[in-house]
Design a protein around this motif. Sequence first.
Motif, PDB file in Angstrom:
ATOM      1  N   LEU A  50       3.329  48.010 119.963  1.00 39.29           N
ATOM      2  CA  LEU A  50       2.011  48.518 120.330  1.00 39.29           C
ATOM      3  C   LEU A  50       1.287  49.179 119.164  1.00 39.29           C
ATOM      4  O   LEU A  50       0.060  49.219 119.126  1.00 39.29           O
ATOM      5  CB  LEU A  50       2.131  49.539 121.472  1.00 39.29           C
ATOM      6  N   VAL A  51       2.044  49.709 118.211  1.00 42.56           N
ATOM      7  CA  VAL A  51       1.457  50.543 117.168  1.00 42.56           C
ATOM      8  C   VAL A  51       0.384  49.823 116.342  1.00 42.56           C
ATOM      9  O   VAL A  51      -0.693  50.385 116.109  1.00 42.56           O
ATOM     10  CB  VAL A  51       2.556  51.139 116.269  1.00 42.56           C
ATOM     11  N   PRO A  52       0.594  48.597 115.861  1.00 41.94           N
ATOM     12  CA  PRO A  52      -0.468  47.954 115.073  1.00 41.94           C
ATOM     13  C   PRO A  52      -1.791  47.825 115.832  1.00 41.94           C
ATOM     14  O   PRO A  52      -2.859  48.070 115.263  1.00 41.94           O
ATOM     15  CB  PRO A  52       0.130  46.587 114.731  1.00 41.94           C
ATOM     16  N   ARG A  53      -1.724  47.439 117.102  1.00 42.26           N
ATOM     17  CA  ARG A  53      -2.974  47.307 117.862  1.00 42.26           C
ATOM     18  C   ARG A  53      -3.573  48.688 118.162  1.00 42.26           C
ATOM     19  O   ARG A  53      -4.797  48.838 118.188  1.00 42.26           O
ATOM     20  CB  ARG A  53      -2.739  46.530 119.156  1.00 42.26           C
ATOM     21  N   MET A  54      -2.722  49.676 118.391  1.00 42.25           N
ATOM     22  CA  MET A  54      -3.237  51.038 118.551  1.00 42.25           C
ATOM     23  C   MET A  54      -4.017  51.459 117.311  1.00 42.25           C
ATOM     24  O   MET A  54      -5.135  51.977 117.406  1.00 42.25           O
ATOM     25  CB  MET A  54      -2.080  52.018 118.773  1.00 42.25           C
TER      26      MET A  54
END
Length: 272
Positions: free
Chosen positions: A60-64
């Motif tokens: 999830l972190v890259p899109r966050m």
Amino acid sequence: MGDLRLHLRRQRLTLDEGGHRVWRTVTEEASWPAAATALLLCDVWDSHWCRGARERMEPLVPRMNETVRVAREAGVQIVHAPSGTMDHYADHPARLRALEAEPADPPEGLPEAARDPESLVGRLFAPGGEAAEYDPPLPVDAADNGTTTAENDSYKAWTSQHPGIEIDPGRDLISDDGRLVYACLQARGVTRMLILGVHTNMCVLHRSFGIKQMTKWGVETALIRDLTDTMYSPARPPYVDHDEGTRLVVGYAEKFWCWSVDSADVLAGPAG
């Protein structure tokens, strides 16, 4: 600056053609002025005691981070709220900027502007009605701490926000105190808040800066539903897989507390 064009989703308890009570999903197109909107990251920590939680967070972190970047460039106020890590940010410009906010007293009850007469919460807070706390039980049982792996003993495994999330020292804010977050938003004329992070059935709903409290204080709130997670084990009721548990908790938020949106709406950038 322009407006964020959002497809806001809620669930309404209505009657079908036969007069039976049913939940219906309602989507409304709305324009939120970027300058009057915040995006808050709830407990996007650098680690977690639960291996399953860590494994679900990493994708999830890259899109966050990209969602935060686009929102920031559009003029949205970014608030980083990694609870329990403020010592790490003691001298960070974004932390010091938040601490400069003039105190602001939140309203005691749900303000008139925040009441939704079509929702169960809105009816219970309606003028002349009983202003008692209304907190329906969550649809998933996390009595075992919600871990999907063998770890069951929780401990503080985090020291900061995830390093994959950029913090802009010149524009962002850092705080894990709801009253301070509210004061920062008031000082900047922010009346709406997008929220992402973990975990929806725990921190995202219940922190002092989370969905329930900010909604009660009159901040119109929307959960970014594809950038969140739950602490839930399929070994507990309602005995569904983890993804379904997350879907049920997002639905709970939509029914009783706030809108939800997809991050694609934010990533599309502002209109105008």
